[in-house]
Each structure stands twice: as C-alpha cells, then as structure tokens.
Design a protein around this motif. Structure first.
Motif, PDB file in Angstrom:
ATOM      1  N   UNK A  51     -12.454  15.391  22.002  1.00 13.73           N
ATOM      2  CA  UNK A  51     -12.679  15.208  20.573  1.00 13.73           C
ATOM      3  C   UNK A  51     -12.186  13.836  20.138  1.00 13.73           C
ATOM      4  N   UNK A  52     -10.937  13.512  20.535  1.00 15.00           N
ATOM      5  CA  UNK A  52     -10.331  12.274  20.049  1.00 15.00           C
ATOM      6  C   UNK A  52     -11.065  11.042  20.564  1.00 15.00           C
ATOM      7  N   UNK A  53     -11.558  11.128  21.816  1.00 18.05           N
ATOM      8  CA  UNK A  53     -12.174   9.939  22.401  1.00 18.05           C
ATOM      9  C   UNK A  53     -13.665   9.833  22.093  1.00 18.05           C
ATOM     10  N   UNK A  54     -14.337  10.975  21.961  1.00 18.17           N
ATOM     11  CA  UNK A  54     -15.792  10.925  21.838  1.00 18.17           C
ATOM     12  C   UNK A  54     -16.279  11.251  20.435  1.00 18.17           C
ATOM     13  N   UNK A  55     -15.337  11.356  19.491  1.00 18.41           N
ATOM     14  CA  UNK A  55     -15.713  11.738  18.141  1.00 18.41           C
ATOM     15  C   UNK A  55     -16.689  10.714  17.545  1.00 18.41           C
ATOM     16  N   UNK A  63     -19.448  12.019   7.781  1.00 19.99           N
ATOM     17  CA  UNK A  63     -18.884  13.297   8.200  1.00 19.99           C
ATOM     18  C   UNK A  63     -18.791  13.316   9.726  1.00 19.99           C
ATOM     19  N   UNK A  64     -17.894  14.169  10.273  1.00 16.36           N
ATOM     20  CA  UNK A  64     -17.795  14.320  11.721  1.00 16.36           C
ATOM     21  C   UNK A  64     -19.101  14.910  12.239  1.00 16.36           C
ATOM     22  N   UNK A  65     -19.637  14.338  13.301  1.00 18.68           N
ATOM     23  CA  UNK A  65     -20.940  14.777  13.799  1.00 18.68           C
ATOM     24  C   UNK A  65     -21.068  14.420  15.265  1.00 18.68           C
ATOM     25  N   UNK A  66     -21.868  15.163  16.010  1.00 14.73           N
ATOM     26  CA  UNK A  66     -22.058  14.812  17.421  1.00 14.73           C
ATOM     27  C   UNK A  66     -23.225  13.850  17.598  1.00 14.73           C
ATOM     28  N   UNK A  87     -13.397  14.499   0.139  1.00 10.61           N
ATOM     29  CA  UNK A  87     -12.314  13.862   0.878  1.00 10.61           C
ATOM     30  C   UNK A  87     -12.530  13.971   2.392  1.00 10.61           C
ATOM     31  N   UNK A  88     -12.713  15.195   2.876  1.00 14.73           N
ATOM     32  CA  UNK A  88     -12.943  15.324   4.316  1.00 14.73           C
ATOM     33  C   UNK A  88     -13.861  16.489   4.651  1.00 14.73           C
ATOM     34  N   UNK A  89     -14.031  16.724   5.938  1.00 18.50           N
ATOM     35  CA  UNK A  89     -15.004  17.695   6.433  1.00 18.50           C
ATOM     36  C   UNK A  89     -14.737  19.112   5.920  1.00 18.50           C
ATOM     37  N   UNK A  90     -13.434  19.408   5.652  1.00 13.79           N
ATOM     38  CA  UNK A  90     -13.126  20.754   5.157  1.00 13.79           C
ATOM     39  C   UNK A  90     -13.783  21.029   3.815  1.00 13.79           C
ATOM     40  N   UNK A  93     -17.404  21.765   4.381  1.00 12.97           N
ATOM     41  CA  UNK A  93     -17.570  23.141   4.851  1.00 12.97           C
ATOM     42  C   UNK A  93     -17.406  24.134   3.706  1.00 12.97           C
ATOM     43  N   UNK A 109     -12.892  10.259   3.734  1.00  8.25           N
ATOM     44  CA  UNK A 109     -11.880  10.171   4.791  1.00  8.25           C
ATOM     45  C   UNK A 109     -10.467  10.177   4.256  1.00  8.25           C
TER      46      UNK A 109
ATOM     47  N   UNK B   4     -19.932  21.013  12.066  1.00  9.31           N
ATOM     48  CA  UNK B   4     -21.014  20.041  12.233  1.00  9.31           C
ATOM     49  C   UNK B   4     -20.933  19.374  13.598  1.00  9.31           C
ATOM     50  N   UNK B   5     -19.909  19.729  14.374  1.00  4.87           N
ATOM     51  CA  UNK B   5     -19.730  19.074  15.669  1.00  4.87           C
ATOM     52  C   UNK B   5     -19.217  20.075  16.690  1.00  4.87           C
ATOM     53  N   UNK B   7     -17.789  19.308  19.516  1.00  2.86           N
ATOM     54  CA  UNK B   7     -16.491  18.815  19.987  1.00  2.86           C
ATOM     55  C   UNK B   7     -15.378  19.349  19.091  1.00  2.86           C
ATOM     56  N   UNK B  34      -7.033  13.578  14.482  1.00  2.00           N
ATOM     57  CA  UNK B  34      -8.137  12.628  14.338  1.00  2.00           C
ATOM     58  C   UNK B  34      -7.766  11.453  13.450  1.00  2.00           C
TER      59      UNK B  34
END
Lengths: 206, 206
Positions: A51-55, A63-66, A87-90, A93, A109, B4-5, B7, B34
């Motif tokens: 997660x930390x490296x490939x985010x 937003x966080x996304x793959x 503010x963030x992904x939460x 959701x 963020x 959304x991800x 990971x 993160x």
C-alpha cells in the motif's frame, strides 16, 4: 517497560507509534502475532508495504485509487458540474454510503492547520482552483468538518475562487435526524433555526 | 465498507485481523501511515517481520529472549530452587516490576483452553515436569490468572507432579491494596477471609 528482547522492544515501539495505540496495547498486538502462524505477520507487513509503496491517487479527484482515474470520476452517470470538496477518503466513503450524491469529489488530503504544520501548499487546493478555471464546474460543495481548521480551509478556498464563475455551498448543519432538541448543543440548534428551510423542501428530502 | 482501492482494502483487512481492532480503526491506522513518510511504514513492517522470524525463546524458562539463556535464568543472584509458573511474558514483566521476587520463571505460553483449542501439549508443561524431576526445584509458585482456564491449568500441572518431591503454592488472592471492602466482589472477599494471614506477617510484607 523493560523488555527481555530487543526485537520485541523494537516491534512494540514501532507499533506504539500508531495513533491511539499505547505501549500496552502494542505489546498485546505484537504478542498476538507471535502466537499466530508466521503467514499472518507476513500478510500484514506485505499489505502495508504494498500500500505504502504502490499507492496511487486519482489524477482528477486525488482520492486513493488503483487506477489513473478512479471509478467515480470515470463513471458516465456522475454529474461533472457538481464537485464536493472533502478532507479524505473516509468522507468520500461516508457520502457514497448515503446514495444521495451524484456529483464528483475533490479530496484535499487534510485541512489547513498551522498547529500541525499543514499549510495550503500541502493540500490539493491548487489543482482544485485549476479545475474550476476550466469552467466545467457549476457548484462546489464544501463538506469539511465544522471545526476551526475546517472553516479556515473553506474560507481560504473561497478566497482563491474570487472572480471565477462558480457557485459555492456548504453542507447543512443542524439537528441530527432522530435527535431530541433538548440534548442538542446551542450552536447547532441556533444554526438550525437561522438556516431553516421551507417545510415543503423537507418533505421532498425523504 | 466499499474501498476505491484493492491495496487499501487489503491493508485494512489485514490490520483488522489484530485483536480489538475493527475495520474503522484499521482504516484510521492505515490512512495515518499513508500520511507519514514511507520510512515509518518500513520500520514498522521490518520490526514485525524481524520479530516474527528471528524470535528466540530462553531454553530454560521459555520466555522471549534474544539469547540462548535469558538474563533472569543466567543471573547468579537468582534463587534457582524457586520457580514461578506464568502464562506469558507480560506476567514476567509485571512480577519483575514489583522487585519482590528473586526466583526464576517458567513461561507456559498460554492456558489450557478447550474452547480455543489449546491443550496441554501446546504449552511447555512437559519441559516443566522434566525440570522438576531433576530435583533442583524446591517450590513451584502458580501465578496464572484466576479464571476457569487458569485453575484447570494449575490442577493439570499439579497432577503431573504427583510423586515428585516439590512444594507447590499459588499467589494470594484477596482485596487489592488500597481498595475499599464494600466494592470488592464476594468471591475475592470470601477468599481473603478464609486465607487470612497472621497480622505479624502483614507487617513484614511492607
């Protein structure tokens, strides 16, 4: 706490760096992992490292996304003229769970907070203003938490948008559905009276 | 919760496998990582992997240790004829903190618990009996928690020791120092009366 093992001490220390996790809880979690098969620890550490490296973050809404552009931004069913600033992904959701919102999002963020050393340049405010300048967005909905930092951030963005052709709104503050008036705090109750809405509108909302 | 991800979902899932950590808390912890520099996640995962893979147990007392024989077992100042039987390293740490105990320990690694699938063969009861058979130990102090599982484990070990020349004792149960009688539960209060001690002894304890 004195540990009989440096390895254990180190693991407990790193675990206790997480928010809301003290030394005792950290020790309990680490001992739990020790009792479980090695695979469980491996899975956990792999998942965190991955997660930390490939985010990735959606290039449009941050937003966080793959993928390059997240599902919400890529969906043809979404109203592109409406953008909700969170503010963030939460928060994304939480709003998605209501099934009431059909526009796009913009994830900042964080909030401007001089106390924690977070300035406007640490957030995605610049890209937001650029997006608005393109002229596609008709309305920005500010949905930050109603704290000092949230209000400051709202106002900062509002100022940056001066002269641009976009409407801004903020989510309604008021008494929670199902709450008793007598237990509500005065600020919330006060705002809910000042910002009252025509009764017919409340019928439509359900 | 819909993520959304993949990971992110995976990291949250693995984190929520830890005891007392639900999905929401797991998400908060993962989002915290993160926001922090990559190094913090690296340090955490390295520390956990190291611990899990390189963990050693003292060959004598089975406590977690970085060396073959732990500091306590190796110390010449410890009374080798006295062994305190405990569940895990946390109990060793708690007793060491009192500075009242000068004997050795024996860490069982858990309690007999049919509900959780833990039988006598999963604990270090065999090695304990072997140690007692060597004849060096004069007294075993049972210091397991006073639950059904703890009592079962005590009794099981007691039965295994039949015919061996060793005294067994159990730590005193009673009203906590500083506690008010009226708030104590009946079982504890009852036991503290049945197992009362000569007043002169209580003077020595301080």
């Amino acid at each position: 706490m004195e540990f009989s093992s440096k390895l254990l001490e180190n693991a407990v220390y790193e675990m206790s760096q997480l928010p809301g996790i003290g030394k005792r809880t950290a020790l309990r979690l680490v001992l739990h992992l020790l009792k479980r098969p090695t695979e469980q620890t491996q899975k956990l550490t792999l998942a965190l490292d991955h997660l930390r490296n490939d985010i990735k973050f959606c290039t449009n809404c941050h937003n966080i996304s793959d993928v390059e552009v997240c599902e919400i931004c890529a969906s043809p069913r979404r109203d592109r003229s409406l953008v909700c600033v969170v503010e963030d992904i939460r928060d994304v959701m939480a709003i998605e769970n209501t099934s009431q919102y059909k526009g796009l999002y913009h994830v900042l963020g964080g909030k401007i907070s001089p106390m924690e050393g977070v300035g406007p340049q640490d957030l995605t405010i610049g890209p937001l203003v650029e997006k608005v300048k393109k002229g596609e967005i008709k309305e920005l909905i500010f949905a930050l938490s109603s704290t000092m930092e949230g209000d400051t951030t709202n106002f900062y963005i509002y100022k940056q948008l001066e002269g641009l052709d976009v409407n801004t709104s903020t989510i309604a503050r008021g008494i929670s559905v199902g709450d008793e008036l007598e237990y509500a705090d005065e600020v919330t109750l006060g705002r809910s009276i000042v910002n009252r809405i025509p009764f017919e509108n409340s019928l439509k909302a359900n």
